[in-house]
Design an enzyme around this catalytic site. Structure first.
Site, PDB file in Angstrom:
ATOM      1  N   HIS A 126       0.825  -1.223   0.000  1.00  0.00           N
ATOM      2  CA  HIS A 126       0.000   0.000   0.000  1.00  0.00           C
ATOM      3  C   HIS A 126       0.854   1.265   0.000  1.00  0.00           C
ATOM      4  O   HIS A 126       0.390   2.324   0.393  1.00  0.00           O
ATOM      5  CB  HIS A 126      -0.946  -0.003   1.206  1.00  0.00           C
ATOM      6  CG  HIS A 126      -2.014  -1.062   1.113  1.00  0.00           C
ATOM      7  ND1 HIS A 126      -2.616  -1.628   2.207  1.00  0.00           N
ATOM      8  CD2 HIS A 126      -2.596  -1.643   0.040  1.00  0.00           C
ATOM      9  CE1 HIS A 126      -3.511  -2.532   1.812  1.00  0.00           C
ATOM     10  NE2 HIS A 126      -3.509  -2.561   0.503  1.00  0.00           N
ATOM     11  N   CYS A 134       4.506   8.787  -9.360  1.00  0.00           N
ATOM     12  CA  CYS A 134       3.925   9.386 -10.572  1.00  0.00           C
ATOM     13  C   CYS A 134       2.745   8.542 -11.045  1.00  0.00           C
ATOM     14  O   CYS A 134       2.878   7.320 -11.197  1.00  0.00           O
ATOM     15  CB  CYS A 134       4.986   9.466 -11.671  1.00  0.00           C
ATOM     16  SG  CYS A 134       4.304  10.014 -13.246  1.00  0.00           S
TER      17      CYS A 134
HETATM   18  P1  NAD Z   1      -6.312  -3.612  10.382  1.00  0.00           P
HETATM   19  O1  NAD Z   1      -6.268  -2.375  11.211  1.00  0.00           O
HETATM   20  O2  NAD Z   1      -7.498  -3.830   9.517  1.00  0.00           O
HETATM   21  O3  NAD Z   1      -6.141  -4.912  11.321  1.00  0.00           O
HETATM   22  C1  NAD Z   1      -5.082  -5.069  12.239  1.00  0.00           C
HETATM   23  C2  NAD Z   1      -5.154  -6.477  12.803  1.00  0.00           C
HETATM   24  O4  NAD Z   1      -4.022  -6.687  13.647  1.00  0.00           O
HETATM   25  C3  NAD Z   1      -6.412  -6.719  13.657  1.00  0.00           C
HETATM   26  O5  NAD Z   1      -6.930  -7.989  13.317  1.00  0.00           O
HETATM   27  C4  NAD Z   1      -5.866  -6.682  15.109  1.00  0.00           C
HETATM   28  O6  NAD Z   1      -6.588  -7.526  15.967  1.00  0.00           O
HETATM   29  C5  NAD Z   1      -4.453  -7.204  14.910  1.00  0.00           C
HETATM   30  N1  NAD Z   1      -3.497  -6.712  15.900  1.00  0.00           N
HETATM   31  C6  NAD Z   1      -3.393  -5.471  16.427  1.00  0.00           C
HETATM   32  N2  NAD Z   1      -2.330  -5.411  17.250  1.00  0.00           N
HETATM   33  C7  NAD Z   1      -1.746  -6.641  17.246  1.00  0.00           C
HETATM   34  C8  NAD Z   1      -0.618  -7.217  17.891  1.00  0.00           C
HETATM   35  N3  NAD Z   1       0.158  -6.515  18.716  1.00  0.00           N
HETATM   36  N4  NAD Z   1      -0.321  -8.509  17.634  1.00  0.00           N
HETATM   37  C9  NAD Z   1      -1.085  -9.263  16.813  1.00  0.00           C
HETATM   38  N5  NAD Z   1      -2.172  -8.771  16.170  1.00  0.00           N
HETATM   39  C10 NAD Z   1      -2.493  -7.472  16.375  1.00  0.00           C
HETATM   40  O7  NAD Z   1      -4.968  -3.619   9.568  1.00  0.00           O
HETATM   41  P2  NAD Z   1      -4.631  -4.175   8.128  1.00  0.00           P
HETATM   42  O8  NAD Z   1      -5.175  -5.546   7.968  1.00  0.00           O
HETATM   43  O9  NAD Z   1      -3.199  -3.943   7.907  1.00  0.00           O
HETATM   44  O10 NAD Z   1      -5.432  -3.200   7.134  1.00  0.00           O
HETATM   45  C11 NAD Z   1      -5.536  -1.814   7.374  1.00  0.00           C
HETATM   46  C12 NAD Z   1      -4.955  -0.915   6.286  1.00  0.00           C
HETATM   47  O11 NAD Z   1      -4.604   0.303   6.922  1.00  0.00           O
HETATM   48  C13 NAD Z   1      -3.717  -1.431   5.693  1.00  0.00           C
HETATM   49  O12 NAD Z   1      -3.930  -1.422   4.364  1.00  0.00           O
HETATM   50  C14 NAD Z   1      -2.621  -0.440   6.022  1.00  0.00           C
HETATM   51  O13 NAD Z   1      -2.118   0.109   4.827  1.00  0.00           O
HETATM   52  C15 NAD Z   1      -3.278   0.702   6.712  1.00  0.00           C
HETATM   53  N6  NAD Z   1      -2.674   1.016   8.024  1.00  0.00           N
HETATM   54  C16 NAD Z   1      -1.320   1.042   8.138  1.00  0.00           C
HETATM   55  C17 NAD Z   1      -0.727   1.308   9.349  1.00  0.00           C
HETATM   56  C18 NAD Z   1       0.766   1.334   9.429  1.00  0.00           C
HETATM   57  O14 NAD Z   1       1.425   1.567   8.414  1.00  0.00           O
HETATM   58  N7  NAD Z   1       1.346   1.063  10.592  1.00  0.00           N
HETATM   59  C19 NAD Z   1      -1.530   1.564  10.469  1.00  0.00           C
HETATM   60  C20 NAD Z   1      -2.942   1.558  10.314  1.00  0.00           C
HETATM   61  C21 NAD Z   1      -3.483   1.263   9.073  1.00  0.00           C
HETATM   62 ZN    ZN Z   2       6.324  10.010 -14.442  1.00  0.00          ZN
END
Ligand code: NAD
Ligand code: ZN
Length: 266
Positions: A126, A134
């Site tokens: 992502h 770009c």
């Molecule tokens: P999500 O927020 O949908 O799910 C996170 C999952 O991790 C949940 O099931 C939760 O129960 C579990 N979890 C939380 N803490 C944990 C731990 N310490 N140990 C084990 N499990 C744990 O996240 P997703 O599936 O990555 O999708 C969300 C989207 O949001 C992604 O596409 C991402 O790009 C973006 N996002 C990124 C960040 C980041 O870069 N750190 C943070 C938030 C959201």
């Molecule tokens: Zn370009």
């Protein structure tokens, strides 16, 4: 709960091409909230989820206005990310790679923490908050190469690609935006090659990322799916995960990495 760490360690040591798929859960222990976990940004504020779905259409309609709004509003997620350091989850995955067991990390995270912890072959599914991309040729640039505030003050937004003159957007893939082609191609190649997939800290509800463990499981022979999460996810419930290790990735992944290290040295 009895966690079958030994069996998972054994499977990783025997694997020929293990890869990891990570989600926001691996970074919560670095102080970055996830979206859908128990104290996630959207769990607490559903309005923020609704707004997230509108950002990409604004970029398509009016890139200049998009950039002006981007520069005038501070993103909650980015403010957490800028202060964060890798945690034991990131270091354990980097260690598994340096031991030659893990070949690649496909991450849904945009926080750059896997690279910061030392992982080398990382696919940012992502995108990254630290890059611009770009929309025409796909070239990526460090965000720090651009003085976005100066461009705004000079009326020169949106920033322009030096390679082709196309419009630049943040590399982060917004909801409803397609995954960049190069990322899809690389990820599918990794899934094609893998015999073990370690799925860590992802709710597995964001597509197409959530498709990757399903694709790995449908291969002949199927890849072994090892899932580490605080709570069951759709792939746990559908029986796609061969192992479900319930708990914090910051606790379980270092145990796995230690087990692999001991086994390789014995
Ligand atoms: P999500 O927020 O949908 O799910 C996170 C999952 O991790 C949940 O099931 C939760 O129960 C579990 N979890 C939380 N803490 C944990 C731990 N310490 N140990 C084990 N499990 C744990 O996240 P997703 O599936 O990555 O999708 C969300 C989207 O949001 C992604 O596409 C991402 O790009 C973006 N996002 C990124 C960040 C980041 O870069 N750190 C943070 C938030 C959201
Ligand atoms: Zn370009």
């Amino acid at each position: 709960m009895n966690i079958p760490i030994d069996e998972v360690v054994e499977a990783l040591v025997k694997s020929k091409y293990a890869i990891a798929l990570t989600g926001a859960g691996v970074s919560t222990e670095s102080g970055i909230p996830d979206f859908r976990g128990p104290s996630g940004i959207w769990t607490r504020n559903p309005e923020a989820e609704r707004r997230a779905y509108e950002v990409y259409s604004l970029f398509l309609r009016d890139p200049r206005r998009f950039w002006e709004e981007y520069l005038s509003t501070s993103s909650i997620l980015e403010s957490y990310i800028e202060k964060a350091q890798p945690n034991p989850s990131h270091f354990a995955l980097a260690e598994l790679e340096s031991m030659g067991v893990l070949k690649c990390v496909i991450t849904q995270n945009i926080d750059g923490l896997h690279e910061k912890a030392g992982s080398k072959n990382v696919i940012e599914f992502h995108g990254s908050i630290y890059k611009l991309r770009c929309v025409d040729c796909g070239a990526r640039y460090p965000k720090s190469d651009f003085n976005l505030i100066a461009l705004r003050d000079e009326g020169k937004l949106p920033p322009i690609c030096i390679m082709c003159g196309g419009t630049l957007k943040p590399d982060v893939v917004y909801f409803t935006e397609p995954i960049p082609r190069d990322v899809i191609v690389r990820s599918l190649e990794e899934v094609r090659k893998c015999d073990v997939m370690l799925v860590c800290g992802s709710s597995l509800v964001v597509y197409p990322a959530a498709e990757l463990p399903r694709l790995a499981k449908r291969k002949v022979p199927p890849a072994l799916i090892i899932e580490v999460n605080l709570e069951p996810t759709p792939i746990t419930i559908e029986g796609i995960s061969d192992y479900f290790l319930q708990g914090r990735t910051g606790e379980i992944l270092p145990k796995i990495a230690d087990g692999v290290k001991k086994k390789l040295m014995s």
